[in-house]
Design an enzyme around this catalytic site. Sequence first.
Site, mmCIF file in Angstrom:
data_model
loop_
_atom_site.group_PDB
_atom_site.id
_atom_site.type_symbol
_atom_site.label_atom_id
_atom_site.label_comp_id
_atom_site.label_asym_id
_atom_site.label_seq_id
_atom_site.Cartn_x
_atom_site.Cartn_y
_atom_site.Cartn_z
ATOM 1 N N HIS A 243 43.116 2.860 -23.947
ATOM 2 C CA HIS A 243 42.106 2.487 -22.951
ATOM 3 C C HIS A 243 42.326 1.050 -22.459
ATOM 4 O O HIS A 243 41.444 0.185 -22.583
ATOM 5 C CB HIS A 243 40.694 2.637 -23.516
ATOM 6 C CG HIS A 243 39.655 2.831 -22.447
ATOM 7 N ND1 HIS A 243 38.513 3.562 -22.623
ATOM 8 C CD2 HIS A 243 39.583 2.379 -21.161
ATOM 9 C CE1 HIS A 243 37.782 3.559 -21.523
ATOM 10 N NE2 HIS A 243 38.418 2.842 -20.622
ATOM 11 N N GLU B 64 36.177 7.754 -28.460
ATOM 12 C CA GLU B 64 36.974 6.551 -28.711
ATOM 13 C C GLU B 64 36.229 5.631 -29.671
ATOM 14 O O GLU B 64 35.000 5.607 -29.673
ATOM 15 C CB GLU B 64 37.248 5.821 -27.389
ATOM 16 C CG GLU B 64 38.071 6.624 -26.401
ATOM 17 C CD GLU B 64 38.296 5.887 -25.074
ATOM 18 O OE1 GLU B 64 37.805 4.734 -24.946
ATOM 19 O OE2 GLU B 64 38.959 6.442 -24.195
#
Length: 529
Positions: free
Chosen positions: A279, A261
Amino acid sequence: MAKVWIADKMSERAIEIFRARGVEVDYRPGLSDEEKLAIAGDYDGIAVRSSTTLKGALLDAAKRVKVIGRAGIGVDNIDVETCSRRGIVVMNTPFGNTITTAELAVAHIIAAARQIPQATASTRAGRWEKSRFMGMELTGKKAGVIGAGNIGAIVCDRLKGLHMGVYVYDPFISDERAAAMGVTKVATVAELAAMVDVLTIHVPLLPATRNLVDAQILASMKKGSIVVNCARGGIVNEDALYEACKSGHLRAAALDVFEHEPVREHPLFELENVSFTPHIGASTDEAQENVAVQIAEQMSQYLLAGAVSNAVNVPSLTEKEKRQLAPYLLLASRMGSFIGQTMRPGYSRLSLQFEGHAATVNRKPLVNAVLQGLLSRSMEEVNEVNAGMLARERGIELVETACEHSDNFSTLIRLQVEGDEGSRCVSGTLFDEKRPRLVSFDTCGIEVAPAGNLIFLQNEDRPGVIAAIGSILASADINIGDFRLGRREDVRNAVALIQVDSVPDEQVLAQLSELPNMLMVRFAELGEL
């Protein structure tokens, strides 16, 4: 005054709490790497979310830091091992965003079952494809939950509210706990995956959980089932998930997390039956305020009172527990320090036995206190945080036992250390529940306060030894404050503990060692009580 740097964006309530508690705080999120390196050494504590990575050079630059607070659950962005070795307490807030994250997982399950993201995109594009979006009813279906901790338990409760049958894989919960939750415990991930219609993951990313849901697990699931991951990327194998969704074996998948990420491109983005969020498990106003408030309170309590809450690398100890355990902590530390100064390093095994009341208290801090006292005389920068790690790294075996019965004392701690020099044992108790006393040495019953300058002697039990000891100390102008004797009847040896008003030099200790019948001479400085 203690000083804290808030390095990431956080609710202003954190600033208010630090200042109200008397902690100086700088709110400086969004700094460049160079700016972070320049100021990291100015702070006793650093509070972060997930943007700042406290590893490598930045952690090295934080020379003064005593505590790091993560406003959230995961500590992937913190080098916990290095922090432990340096004695830095690492805290998180495991309860602040549990409801928020659990609700997102349930939302993803419902959205995947009814294809809500896809139907939204189609309707926004001007198409009215009512017949295209045939969903799956959740009532009566089986849900599988991997991990029944803080978040997983809430997910179980919410899924039961949807009238789903809930099955759990979690090797750390008992059958009784599962029954109390109203769920069915399953022995393996494979067994769970094969029986459920929805699989949702709620465990941390560890070596044991990486690729936990792999191609084999996905292939074993029912055709038309759903997989949701709002925990950590890397637990579900993304390549295998792509194949299972592309082939139509899975009805749908939903991800809030990815292995790497932030993610801008991914093969899974090509598939219409997979939905995503960036997220955002903890991204609600309520959760962000909760974690900010909690981390500010926890860090303040540690910096001002030494209380430890929700630490990932040291046992938690509330301010009340710290007060209650204070006499025990002092006793444990002094026992470890005594053996650390009277037995040469090269320890291989440490046995701790807690008897009477000592068996009923929070013993983990006491174990750390013993280790800290033992190792601090032969190693630098040993503290309550890193003592256990340093002992393990040196191959010291730790054996701990507890018994609520004690033959002669209402409370007793017995410490035995084995190593290159043989074995040494010391026992300690509390008088009036607050005054620490050492009460036996290598099976000899001797009572003495663990304080001051102590000369520790072992000798053959023969006449004239005490007089010779007194003569040597008097010649060196060393005054005796207390002289305690004990006998080991089994081998006709005597033990003496002499409290002296000044520190004997090496020449005096050598003279004592050269006395006839003297077996061992050691000296320990234990400080004031």
